[in-house]
Design a protein around this motif. Structure first.
Motif, PDB file in Angstrom:
ATOM      1  N   VAL A   1       0.857  -1.186   0.000  1.00  0.00           N
ATOM      2  CA  VAL A   1       0.000   0.000   0.000  1.00  0.00           C
ATOM      3  C   VAL A   1       0.894   1.237   0.000  1.00  0.00           C
ATOM      4  N   VAL A   2       0.577   2.182  -0.870  1.00  0.00           N
ATOM      5  CA  VAL A   2       1.386   3.394  -1.007  1.00  0.00           C
ATOM      6  C   VAL A   2       0.595   4.605  -0.537  1.00  0.00           C
ATOM      7  N   LYS A   3       1.262   5.498   0.180  1.00  0.00           N
ATOM      8  CA  LYS A   3       0.631   6.750   0.616  1.00  0.00           C
ATOM      9  C   LYS A   3       1.606   7.899   0.386  1.00  0.00           C
ATOM     10  N   ASP A   4       1.053   9.078   0.084  1.00  0.00           N
ATOM     11  CA  ASP A   4       1.883  10.269  -0.058  1.00  0.00           C
ATOM     12  C   ASP A   4       2.438  10.644   1.308  1.00  0.00           C
ATOM     13  N   SER A   5       3.749  10.538   1.477  1.00  0.00           N
ATOM     14  CA  SER A   5       4.326  10.780   2.806  1.00  0.00           C
ATOM     15  C   SER A   5       4.274  12.247   3.197  1.00  0.00           C
ATOM     16  N   ILE A   6       4.204  13.137   2.223  1.00  0.00           N
ATOM     17  CA  ILE A   6       4.166  14.563   2.547  1.00  0.00           C
ATOM     18  C   ILE A   6       2.837  14.913   3.219  1.00  0.00           C
ATOM     19  N   ASN A   7       1.764  14.246   2.791  1.00  0.00           N
ATOM     20  CA  ASN A   7       0.443  14.547   3.332  1.00  0.00           C
ATOM     21  C   ASN A   7       0.033  13.616   4.467  1.00  0.00           C
ATOM     22  N   ASP A   8       0.746  12.514   4.620  1.00  0.00           N
ATOM     23  CA  ASP A   8       0.382  11.533   5.639  1.00  0.00           C
ATOM     24  C   ASP A   8       1.587  11.237   6.521  1.00  0.00           C
ATOM     25  N   PHE A   9       1.337  11.077   7.821  1.00  0.00           N
ATOM     26  CA  PHE A   9       2.406  10.773   8.754  1.00  0.00           C
ATOM     27  C   PHE A   9       2.685   9.279   8.828  1.00  0.00           C
ATOM     28  N   GLY A  10       2.142   8.481   7.934  1.00  0.00           N
ATOM     29  CA  GLY A  10       2.389   7.052   7.955  1.00  0.00           C
ATOM     30  C   GLY A  10       1.093   6.270   7.949  1.00  0.00           C
ATOM     31  N   PHE A  11       1.172   5.022   8.376  1.00  0.00           N
ATOM     32  CA  PHE A  11       0.035   4.118   8.316  1.00  0.00           C
ATOM     33  C   PHE A  11      -0.554   3.930   9.702  1.00  0.00           C
ATOM     34  N   GLY A  12      -1.880   4.094   9.788  1.00  0.00           N
ATOM     35  CA  GLY A  12      -2.576   3.944  11.056  1.00  0.00           C
ATOM     36  C   GLY A  12      -3.525   2.763  11.031  1.00  0.00           C
ATOM     37  N   VAL A  13      -4.297   2.629  12.091  1.00  0.00           N
ATOM     38  CA  VAL A  13      -5.235   1.513  12.225  1.00  0.00           C
ATOM     39  C   VAL A  13      -6.234   1.492  11.067  1.00  0.00           C
ATOM     40  N   LYS A  14      -6.664   2.669  10.619  1.00  0.00           N
ATOM     41  CA  LYS A  14      -7.671   2.729   9.560  1.00  0.00           C
ATOM     42  C   LYS A  14      -7.157   2.187   8.229  1.00  0.00           C
ATOM     43  N   ASP A  15      -5.848   2.041   8.094  1.00  0.00           N
ATOM     44  CA  ASP A  15      -5.276   1.530   6.853  1.00  0.00           C
ATOM     45  C   ASP A  15      -5.143   0.011   6.843  1.00  0.00           C
ATOM     46  N   VAL A  16      -5.329  -0.620   7.989  1.00  0.00           N
ATOM     47  CA  VAL A  16      -5.112  -2.065   8.106  1.00  0.00           C
ATOM     48  C   VAL A  16      -6.440  -2.802   7.996  1.00  0.00           C
ATOM     49  N   LYS A  17      -6.547  -3.672   7.006  1.00  0.00           N
ATOM     50  CA  LYS A  17      -7.767  -4.453   6.803  1.00  0.00           C
ATOM     51  C   LYS A  17      -7.822  -5.615   7.787  1.00  0.00           C
ATOM     52  N   VAL A  18      -9.042  -6.079   8.053  1.00  0.00           N
ATOM     53  CA  VAL A  18      -9.243  -7.218   8.954  1.00  0.00           C
ATOM     54  C   VAL A  18      -8.517  -8.439   8.393  1.00  0.00           C
ATOM     55  N   GLY A  19      -7.747  -9.098   9.244  1.00  0.00           N
ATOM     56  CA  GLY A  19      -7.011 -10.287   8.832  1.00  0.00           C
ATOM     57  C   GLY A  19      -5.637  -9.990   8.267  1.00  0.00           C
ATOM     58  N   CYS A  20      -5.231  -8.714   8.309  1.00  0.00           N
ATOM     59  CA  CYS A  20      -3.924  -8.320   7.766  1.00  0.00           C
ATOM     60  C   CYS A  20      -2.986  -7.858   8.876  1.00  0.00           C
ATOM     61  N   GLN A  21      -1.719  -8.150   8.709  1.00  0.00           N
ATOM     62  CA  GLN A  21      -0.684  -7.715   9.642  1.00  0.00           C
ATOM     63  C   GLN A  21       0.371  -6.915   8.892  1.00  0.00           C
ATOM     64  N   LEU A  22       0.763  -5.797   9.489  1.00  0.00           N
ATOM     65  CA  LEU A  22       1.824  -4.990   8.901  1.00  0.00           C
ATOM     66  C   LEU A  22       3.151  -5.713   9.074  1.00  0.00           C
ATOM     67  N   LYS A  23       3.850  -5.958   7.959  1.00  0.00           N
ATOM     68  CA  LYS A  23       5.127  -6.664   8.017  1.00  0.00           C
ATOM     69  C   LYS A  23       6.317  -5.710   8.031  1.00  0.00           C
ATOM     70  N   VAL A  24       6.288  -4.726   7.148  1.00  0.00           N
ATOM     71  CA  VAL A  24       7.410  -3.789   7.055  1.00  0.00           C
ATOM     72  C   VAL A  24       6.921  -2.543   6.333  1.00  0.00           C
ATOM     73  N   ALA A  25       7.559  -1.412   6.601  1.00  0.00           N
ATOM     74  CA  ALA A  25       7.232  -0.152   5.917  1.00  0.00           C
ATOM     75  C   ALA A  25       8.524   0.593   5.633  1.00  0.00           C
ATOM     76  N   THR A  26       8.530   1.336   4.552  1.00  0.00           N
ATOM     77  CA  THR A  26       9.715   2.099   4.186  1.00  0.00           C
ATOM     78  C   THR A  26       9.291   3.295   3.335  1.00  0.00           C
ATOM     79  N   TYR A  27      10.272   3.962   2.726  1.00  0.00           N
ATOM     80  CA  TYR A  27      10.004   5.116   1.869  1.00  0.00           C
ATOM     81  C   TYR A  27      10.580   4.868   0.479  1.00  0.00           C
ATOM     82  N   ALA A  28      10.037   5.577  -0.500  1.00  0.00           N
ATOM     83  CA  ALA A  28      10.544   5.468  -1.869  1.00  0.00           C
ATOM     84  C   ALA A  28      10.232   6.743  -2.630  1.00  0.00           C
ATOM     85  N   ASN A  29      11.041   7.003  -3.645  1.00  0.00           N
ATOM     86  CA  ASN A  29      10.841   8.169  -4.494  1.00  0.00           C
ATOM     87  C   ASN A  29       9.783   7.835  -5.531  1.00  0.00           C
TER      88      ASN A  29
END
Length: 282
Positions: free
Chosen positions: A167-195
């Protein structure tokens, strides 16, 4: 009086001699790699002790220039001494050919102190205004069909044990991934940044090919705030006004940052009525 002048003169000469040593350091390079202009403030491990800054030490592994950041290894793709930025990518994306869909190291804006509130406490800060995006990988127990942001990742044979999505989000407008971004049955494995480039993620139909290309391009980090402190004074801000020469302009306002732990605020002076405080309310 004459003795005081003599001591001051000696101190001045010692300072000049130290500065001369720094600027006399030869440029380092890492084997046949693409980074062949490693110079102040960066240094390559094994360089003379007086060369570069230990906070900006790089390693050379298998002809690849490596930056260690929060215990994670990142390939150095570019160092721009005019914009004061270094571009890096997660080592897992480049080194693990079979499972390069997944970055190895978790990186979040909270890793960096005071990222959005002026100069921070870290020698490197996330570069802003460079089209950077946050990318998170989720391992889900079942397929996700009701959220177009979840882009399926081909992960067969990589031990994921489920359905992997990015899942990709604009980092300038968002401070990262929160609970509302996680679907039921999903676990966050890793997050990073990219150009991501100039287009906002929200304006595009994202494919995993787009995500993988962005991961290969890496993301930018800046050491500008250190340059600002060196040239303008501790806690002072500045901006690059000439990218061809690296010229910076110090903030015209007498605005200084003060730190209380990891929190940065303006030093408003007596009465708190300075121009900075009136026009910069955070």
């Amino acid at each position: 009086m004459k003795r005081a002048i003599t001591i001051s003169h000696l101190l001045f000469l010692q300072t000049c001699a130290a500065a001369s040593l720094i600027h006399d350091c030869p440029v380092s390079s890492c084997g046949s790699g693409t980074i062949r202009n490693i110079t102040h403030p960066f240094r390559l491990r094994g360089d003379s002790p007086h060369c570069g800054d230990n906070r900006y030490q790089l390693d050379c592994e298998n002809n690849t220039t490596i930056l260690t950041l929060f215990s994670g290894k990142y390939h150095v793709l570019e160092i721009d001494y005019k914009r004061y930025t270094i571009r890096v990518s997660d080592a897992g994306v480049a080194e693990d050919a079979k499972c390069s869909f997944m970055p190895r190291y978790f990186l979040h804006y909270s890793n960096f102190s005071a990222t959005y509130l002026g100069p921070g406490l870290d020698p490197l800060q996330l570069g802003q205004g460079q089209g950077q995006a946050s990318i998170a990988f989720f391992n889900c127990s079942g397929p996700i069909t009701d959220d177009s942001r979840y882009v399926a990742v081909e992960s067969a044979g990589c031990g994921s044990g489920g359905h992997v999505y990015a899942v990709v989000k604009d980092s300038i407008n968002d401070f990262g991934f929160g609970v509302k971004d996680v679907k039921v049955g999903c676990q966050l494995k890793v997050a990073t940044y990219a150009n991501w480039g100039t287009q906002k993620v929200s304006n595009e139909k994202v494919s995993y090919g787009d995500i993988h290309d962005a991961l290969w391009r890496g993301f930018g980090l800046s050491w500008l705030y250190v340059v600002c402190e060196e040239r303008c004074g501790k806690g002072k801000g500045c901006r690059v006004v000439d990218e061809s020469s690296g010229e910076v302009q110090c903030d015209q306002q007498d605005c200084s940052w003060v730190y209380d732990g990891n929190k940065a605020t303006y030093d408003c002076g007596k009465g708190g009525n300075s121009h900075c405080c009136l026009n910069n309310k955070y």
